[in-house]
Scaffold this motif. Structure first.
Motif, PDB file in Angstrom:
ATOM      1  N   TYR A 239     -21.088 -13.884 -15.803  1.00 29.31           N
ATOM      2  CA  TYR A 239     -22.254 -14.063 -16.654  1.00 29.31           C
ATOM      3  C   TYR A 239     -21.941 -15.130 -17.712  1.00 29.31           C
ATOM      4  N   PRO A 240     -22.712 -16.231 -17.744  1.00 35.84           N
ATOM      5  CA  PRO A 240     -22.447 -17.283 -18.730  1.00 35.84           C
ATOM      6  C   PRO A 240     -22.711 -16.795 -20.146  1.00 35.84           C
ATOM      7  N   HIS A 241     -21.895 -17.280 -21.073  1.00 34.49           N
ATOM      8  CA  HIS A 241     -22.125 -16.915 -22.469  1.00 34.49           C
ATOM      9  C   HIS A 241     -23.367 -17.637 -22.991  1.00 34.49           C
ATOM     10  N   ALA A 242     -23.827 -17.244 -24.148  1.00 35.12           N
ATOM     11  CA  ALA A 242     -25.067 -17.781 -24.710  1.00 35.12           C
ATOM     12  C   ALA A 242     -24.890 -19.232 -25.166  1.00 35.12           C
ATOM     13  N   GLN A 243     -26.004 -19.844 -25.582  1.00 34.36           N
ATOM     14  CA  GLN A 243     -25.957 -21.212 -26.095  1.00 34.36           C
ATOM     15  C   GLN A 243     -25.083 -21.278 -27.355  1.00 34.36           C
ATOM     16  N   PRO A 244     -24.301 -22.361 -27.530  1.00 33.67           N
ATOM     17  CA  PRO A 244     -24.314 -23.574 -26.713  1.00 33.67           C
ATOM     18  C   PRO A 244     -23.529 -23.418 -25.413  1.00 33.67           C
TER      19      PRO A 244
ATOM     20  N   ILE B 284     -32.714 -32.091 -31.170  1.00 37.38           N
ATOM     21  CA  ILE B 284     -31.284 -31.783 -31.162  1.00 37.38           C
ATOM     22  C   ILE B 284     -31.075 -30.345 -31.636  1.00 37.38           C
ATOM     23  N   CYS B 285     -30.046 -29.696 -31.072  1.00 40.43           N
ATOM     24  CA  CYS B 285     -29.733 -28.301 -31.427  1.00 40.43           C
ATOM     25  C   CYS B 285     -28.299 -28.183 -31.932  1.00 40.43           C
ATOM     26  N   HIS B 286     -28.041 -27.076 -32.609  1.00 42.72           N
ATOM     27  CA  HIS B 286     -26.697 -26.822 -33.143  1.00 42.72           C
ATOM     28  C   HIS B 286     -26.579 -25.325 -33.424  1.00 42.72           C
ATOM     29  N   PRO B 287     -25.378 -24.746 -33.271  1.00 37.39           N
ATOM     30  CA  PRO B 287     -25.214 -23.316 -33.577  1.00 37.39           C
ATOM     31  C   PRO B 287     -25.181 -22.976 -35.053  1.00 37.39           C
ATOM     32  N   ASN B 288     -25.226 -23.991 -35.928  1.00 35.27           N
ATOM     33  CA  ASN B 288     -25.222 -23.751 -37.368  1.00 35.27           C
ATOM     34  C   ASN B 288     -26.389 -24.517 -37.986  1.00 35.27           C
TER      35      ASN B 288
END
Length: 565
Positions: free
Chosen positions: A410-415, A214-218
């Protein structure tokens, strides 16, 4: 004898004084306990009063005041406990709207129409507190005309409604209860408790080995959410935007073996009460009562007329005012969006406007729809890979050779949330990193949009990203004098149940306040594109706006970028 008498008198006075002090202290102690007990036992009923008394001392027309954006702050919303009784929340069945300035309901073009909404709960009992979010619009279906109105929460159970008389004829004012205060408390609380309304999965792969985490920006939120003991810091790969994933347990896999990303199902469990579930599922609901108003023609006859267009061209308009105005930025008339602040872009001037220019459109699926429209409207031929499917997540560019105009999405970065496994490398380039790479001498139009993919997380994630973007924008504008930067602000929508729970558009209003604060000092250099007015005016439901809304949104962009002669 006299001496003994005096001593007894003094003793009596001392005892009397002590008794008075004891009684006073006892009274104060009892009052303190009563006060404390009252606050403790009625915090959920009287917190509105506490919220309104805890004023931030700003005027309603000051963008630092949350009422400017028709919101309450997280700290105010979380004063309340989760609701238990739906009938204690604001109800569309009993709430009322009435005109406050003219009983006749008759106006002239250009005048303000003022009304008041009085909110009642499900018992028919008048509310005396604020926090509910209302939205309003004025429309004339026969003319295909509509415009958003301005709402002001008086924090006493009433909200002022101000609409502008922009066309003649008979129109209807409709007010919608978008979020009860109880629902707002719930959606704030969820993002502080579970820290993510959406799971992002990352697939690590090397040879025959693969593993999902699992991933998260924080990073802190990720650890609390998953209890991971070790994480991969993907910020470097995400071009400066924070992004963290659980480290693979398989010793054959390393952090750099990231391959695919998806929004994982099942979703995180959301701890709503039964009351909150009912209120959120109801979604936006129109009050049972509407207002009918009549606007006179400028000439006094029965023909239809519309307010005069502004005389100032948008490139000469003071763009700082776009950050400071609560009034509508435009309105629909005969299905066409008309700017209210300045004279907008004319399609037949596009060749002069866009000649020898480069357009960068950063963002998500909404700005991807912009790119599709721009290709067709400005005869821009695709130069990058042909799209294999509609929901394309890779950089796309086009070119109009005749006027030497280039455009790109251009798509923004993850997420960057995808419902199926998607190549993570497609969205690993941050908006700030891309802006840093724009050539200095290029005559660039830069459009920035960050919204729906952030809403699943706490709003601090959005703020942190915009702060990084601001640094790049500041540096870019100091070095690129011939370029212009625009921010596409959030729009409104109400789509699926997932949108109501996990991707609520309420945070678009919260984000607007964050944008103002983050870009303070650049308001005179950065154009704020208010796209919310278009979606409120037409009560748009889908989070992917229809073509007529996309057209209206795009019209604003060249209006401020193109100097008309």
């Amino acid at each position: 004898m006299a001496q003994n008498y005096m001593l007894r008198k003094i003793a009596i006075l001392v005892v009397a004084t002590l008794l008075v002090h004891v009684m006073t202290l006892t009274f104060l102690f009892q009052q303190t306990n009563v006060f404390s007990t009252r606050i403790f036992h009625t915090s959920t009923e009287t917190a509105e009063l506490m919220m309104s008394n805890n004023s931030h001392c700003y005027d309603i027309n000051d963008p630092r005041d949350p009422r400017f954006y028709n919101i309450i702050l997280e700290e105010d919303a979380l004063v309340f406990k989760p609701c238990k009784y739906v009938t204690k929340a604001a109800s569309i069945n009993h709430s009322k709207i009435s005109l406050t300035d003219r009983v006749s309901g008759t106006y002239n073009i250009g005048e303000d129409i003022r009304a008041i909404v009085t909110l009642y709960d499900g018992y028919g009992k008048r509310k005396h507190s604020g926090g509910d979010q209302l939205r309003a619009r004025i429309e004339n279906k026969m003319l295909n005309a509509s415009a958003p109105c301005v709402l002001t929460d008086n924090n006493d159970g009433t909200q002022a409604v101000t609409c502008e008389a922009l066309w003649s004829g008979t129109s209807t004012i409709q007010v919608t209860l978008s979020y009860t205060r109880e629902a707002i408390t719930a959606i704030y609380r969820i993002r502080t408790q579970i820290l993510s309304a959406e799971n992002i999965g990352l697939k690590f792969r090397r040879g025959s080995y693969d593993e999902n985490t699992i991933c998260h920006p924080n990073a802190t939120h990720l650890v609390k959410l998953t209890s991971y003991t070790d994480v991969c810091d993907m910020t470097y790969f995400n071009l400066g935007m924070s992004f963290y994933c659980g480290r693979p347990k398989d010793k054959h896999l390393q952090c750099q073996d990231m391959q695919l990303v998806e929004a994982k199902v099942p979703f995180p469990e959301l701890q709503f009460t039964g009351c909150e579930n009912i209120l959120i599922k109801k979604g936006r609901q129109a009050l049972k009562q509407n207002l009918t108003v009549h606007v006179h023609n400028k000439n006094g006859d029965t023909r239809h007329s519309v307010i005069e267009k502004p005389s100032i061209p948008c490139p000469k308009y003071n763009i700082t005012l776009l950050w400071l105005s609560r009034g509508p930025t435009g309105f629909f008339y005969d299905e066409k969006w008309n700017l209210r602040n300045c004279h907008g872009f004319q399609q037949n001037h596009y060749q002069t406007c866009l000649r020898n220019r480069r357009l960068y459109v950063f963002g998500d699926s909404t700005t991807r729809a912009w790119y599709n429209n721009i290709q067709k409207r400005f005869q821009c031929q695709q130069t990058t890979e042909k799209w294999q499917f509609e929901k394309w997540h890779k950089d796309s560019e086009c070119y109009n050779r005749q006027i030497n105009f280039k455009a790109g999405w251009y798509p923004h970065a993850q997420p960057f949330l995808a419902r199926t496994w998607d190549d993570m490398r497609s969205a690993l380039y941050s908006i700030s990193g891309r802006i840093d790479r724009i050539p200095r001498k290029e005559r660039a139009i830069v459009v920035i949009h960050l919204f729906i993919h952030m809403v699943a997380f706490h709003h601090s994630v959005f703020k942190q990203r915009m702060e990084i973007i601001r640094e790049s924008v500041d540096k870019f504008l100091r070095n690129n004098k011939q370029s212009i930067v625009m921010i596409k602000a959030p729009h409104t929508y109400e789509d699926t149940l997932a949108d109501k729970y996990r991707f609520t558009d309420y945070f678009g209003y919260v984000y607007s306040k964050i944008l103002y604060e983050v870009f303070e000092g650049l308001h005179d250099r950065v154009v704020l594109l208010n796209n919310r007015d278009t979606t409120v005016a037409l009560h748009v439901v889908n989070k992917h706006p229809p073509k007529n809304i996309i057209n209206a949104m795009i019209d604003q962009m060249p209006s401020y970028a193109c100097v008309t002669k």
